[in-house]
Design a protein around this motif. Sequence first.
Motif, PDB file in Angstrom:
ATOM      1  N   GLU A   1      28.895 -83.882 -25.201  1.00  0.00           N
ATOM      2  CA  GLU A   1      27.785 -84.756 -24.813  1.00  0.00           C
ATOM      3  C   GLU A   1      26.892 -85.066 -26.016  1.00  0.00           C
ATOM      4  N   ARG A   2      26.674 -84.082 -26.877  1.00  0.00           N
ATOM      5  CA  ARG A   2      25.894 -84.359 -28.091  1.00  0.00           C
ATOM      6  C   ARG A   2      26.592 -85.398 -28.966  1.00  0.00           C
ATOM      7  N   ALA A   3      27.907 -85.271 -29.067  1.00  0.00           N
ATOM      8  CA  ALA A   3      28.657 -86.262 -29.850  1.00  0.00           C
ATOM      9  C   ALA A   3      28.535 -87.643 -29.225  1.00  0.00           C
ATOM     10  N   SER A   4      28.542 -87.706 -27.896  1.00  0.00           N
ATOM     11  CA  SER A   4      28.401 -88.985 -27.208  1.00  0.00           C
ATOM     12  C   SER A   4      27.025 -89.594 -27.467  1.00  0.00           C
ATOM     13  N   VAL A   5      25.980 -88.761 -27.440  1.00  0.00           N
ATOM     14  CA  VAL A   5      24.630 -89.259 -27.722  1.00  0.00           C
ATOM     15  C   VAL A   5      24.567 -89.822 -29.133  1.00  0.00           C
ATOM     16  N   HIS A   6      25.154 -89.133 -30.089  1.00  0.00           N
ATOM     17  CA  HIS A   6      25.137 -89.623 -31.471  1.00  0.00           C
ATOM     18  C   HIS A   6      25.883 -90.953 -31.590  1.00  0.00           C
ATOM     19  N   ARG A   7      26.963 -91.103 -30.826  1.00  0.00           N
ATOM     20  CA  ARG A   7      27.687 -92.384 -30.850  1.00  0.00           C
ATOM     21  C   ARG A   7      26.825 -93.511 -30.293  1.00  0.00           C
ATOM     22  N   VAL A   8      26.123 -93.221 -29.207  1.00  0.00           N
ATOM     23  CA  VAL A   8      25.253 -94.245 -28.617  1.00  0.00           C
ATOM     24  C   VAL A   8      24.161 -94.650 -29.602  1.00  0.00           C
ATOM     25  N   ILE A   9      23.549 -93.658 -30.256  1.00  0.00           N
ATOM     26  CA  ILE A   9      22.504 -93.967 -31.239  1.00  0.00           C
ATOM     27  C   ILE A   9      23.053 -94.844 -32.360  1.00  0.00           C
ATOM     28  N   LYS A  10      24.257 -94.518 -32.812  1.00  0.00           N
ATOM     29  CA  LYS A  10      24.875 -95.312 -33.882  1.00  0.00           C
ATOM     30  C   LYS A  10      25.168 -96.727 -33.406  1.00  0.00           C
ATOM     31  N   LEU A  11      25.680 -96.862 -32.184  1.00  0.00           N
ATOM     32  CA  LEU A  11      25.991 -98.188 -31.652  1.00  0.00           C
ATOM     33  C   LEU A  11      24.734 -99.033 -31.484  1.00  0.00           C
ATOM     34  N   LEU A  12      23.675 -98.426 -30.969  1.00  0.00           N
ATOM     35  CA  LEU A  12      22.432 -99.184 -30.790  1.00  0.00           C
ATOM     36  C   LEU A  12      21.823 -99.563 -32.131  1.00  0.00           C
ATOM     37  N   THR A  13      21.989 -98.710 -33.125  1.00  0.00           N
ATOM     38  CA  THR A  13      21.497 -99.052 -34.457  1.00  0.00           C
ATOM     39  C   THR A  13      22.262-100.240 -35.023  1.00  0.00           C
ATOM     40  N   VAL A  14      23.576-100.240 -34.807  1.00  0.00           N
ATOM     41  CA  VAL A  14      24.387-101.383 -35.247  1.00  0.00           C
ATOM     42  C   VAL A  14      23.952-102.653 -34.519  1.00  0.00           C
ATOM     43  N   ALA A  15      23.740-102.542 -33.206  1.00  0.00           N
ATOM     44  CA  ALA A  15      23.325-103.709 -32.430  1.00  0.00           C
ATOM     45  C   ALA A  15      21.985-104.240 -32.905  1.00  0.00           C
ATOM     46  N   LYS A  16      21.133-103.355 -33.380  1.00  0.00           N
ATOM     47  CA  LYS A  16      19.812-103.788 -33.836  1.00  0.00           C
ATOM     48  C   LYS A  16      19.866-104.433 -35.214  1.00  0.00           C
ATOM     49  N   ASP A  17      20.727-103.905 -36.101  1.00  0.00           N
ATOM     50  CA  ASP A  17      20.690-104.326 -37.501  1.00  0.00           C
ATOM     51  C   ASP A  17      21.766-105.338 -37.886  1.00  0.00           C
ATOM     52  N   SER A  18      22.814-105.479 -37.074  1.00  0.00           N
ATOM     53  CA  SER A  18      23.927-106.351 -37.471  1.00  0.00           C
ATOM     54  C   SER A  18      23.516-107.819 -37.401  1.00  0.00           C
ATOM     55  N   GLY A  19      24.052-108.580 -38.322  1.00  0.00           N
ATOM     56  CA  GLY A  19      23.813-110.019 -38.304  1.00  0.00           C
ATOM     57  C   GLY A  19      24.927-110.794 -37.644  1.00  0.00           C
ATOM     58  N   ASN A  20      25.929-110.092 -37.136  1.00  0.00           N
ATOM     59  CA  ASN A  20      27.078-110.736 -36.497  1.00  0.00           C
ATOM     60  C   ASN A  20      26.907-110.650 -34.983  1.00  0.00           C
ATOM     61  N   ASP A  21      26.887-111.790 -34.324  1.00  0.00           N
ATOM     62  CA  ASP A  21      26.656-111.808 -32.887  1.00  0.00           C
ATOM     63  C   ASP A  21      27.746-111.060 -32.129  1.00  0.00           C
ATOM     64  N   ALA A  22      29.001-111.278 -32.490  1.00  0.00           N
ATOM     65  CA  ALA A  22      30.102-110.606 -31.791  1.00  0.00           C
ATOM     66  C   ALA A  22      30.011-109.096 -31.952  1.00  0.00           C
ATOM     67  N   GLU A  23      29.659-108.656 -33.162  1.00  0.00           N
ATOM     68  CA  GLU A  23      29.527-107.209 -33.403  1.00  0.00           C
ATOM     69  C   GLU A  23      28.391-106.620 -32.578  1.00  0.00           C
ATOM     70  N   ARG A  24      27.280-107.358 -32.473  1.00  0.00           N
ATOM     71  CA  ARG A  24      26.158-106.871 -31.683  1.00  0.00           C
ATOM     72  C   ARG A  24      26.539-106.752 -30.217  1.00  0.00           C
ATOM     73  N   VAL A  25      27.200-107.750 -29.683  1.00  0.00           N
ATOM     74  CA  VAL A  25      27.592-107.714 -28.269  1.00  0.00           C
ATOM     75  C   VAL A  25      28.558-106.566 -28.006  1.00  0.00           C
ATOM     76  N   ALA A  26      29.536-106.359 -28.903  1.00  0.00           N
ATOM     77  CA  ALA A  26      30.498-105.266 -28.723  1.00  0.00           C
ATOM     78  C   ALA A  26      29.809-103.914 -28.806  1.00  0.00           C
ATOM     79  N   ALA A  27      28.877-103.770 -29.754  1.00  0.00           N
ATOM     80  CA  ALA A  27      28.160-102.494 -29.895  1.00  0.00           C
ATOM     81  C   ALA A  27      27.321-102.215 -28.650  1.00  0.00           C
TER      82      ALA A  27
END
Length: 266
Positions: free
Chosen positions: A188-214
């Motif tokens: 579960e801790r690993a899952s939380v870290h993955r979610v944090i990483k995905l949301l960070t990507v969604a916040k910082d990425s300049g690619n719309d497709a990448e943001r939607v996938a994240a």
Amino acid sequence: MVLLFVLVMSMIVLSGGMAVLAVAGTVIITFVTVAALVGTLAVLAGLVRLVKGTRRRRRRRAMRRGPGWAAGSARIPAARQAPPDWRGEWRSARQRFDALRSEYGQYECDPLAVLRLPALADVTVPSTGRFVDAFAEAQALHGEREDRPPPERQAVAYTQAVERAWQAWRAAHDAAERIRLAGLSPEERASVHRVIKLLTVAKDSGNDAERVAAYAKARAELAKLERAGHIHLPRPAVAALDASARAGLPTGFTTTAQDASAAQAM
């Protein structure tokens, strides 16, 4: 002393000697000196006892009359304290509670903050439960009128409730900092870290497709964590995620104060 004098004089008369007379005179002078010294000491001791007794009686009277009385008979008026400015304290408490609502609202509307300190959103954690109760009490006494304070008793109760809410918030935040992800399994801790990483990507990425996938992957991971019962995103945080997804995930998840209030009202 008189009997001693008579006895000595009788000895002098009977002996008739000058030497005896001289000795008798010395003895008489010595006895008279000693008697005078003893009398003087007795008088001094009596005066000391009298002074001490007078001081004790004055202290007892002062204690019975209270701290406002001096050692004599005149009463010294106690210093008057200025009445508390409960109106000013009420206005200050309103400002402090507004600041607390803003800080709490920012946490509840930030998914990343909730994932880093999940215990602060979990009312089953004792410190968080106490904060929620204290916050609700202050909220109930807050009122809507800012221009006119309520009656004094209600204003004082509100001021005290705000202070308790702030203390409970600090205690809950400190406890959440200590706990962090300690109650989760390694998976579960690993899952939380993955979610944090995905949301960070969604916040910082300049690619719309990448943001939607994240965003989609993050929502899937969050659903698993919520089903496990260890991570519970508050409704304002869920609303912030959905709003970001609908807007094409623009940069940043931090909402304004108006957005936070609207999300909390959902």
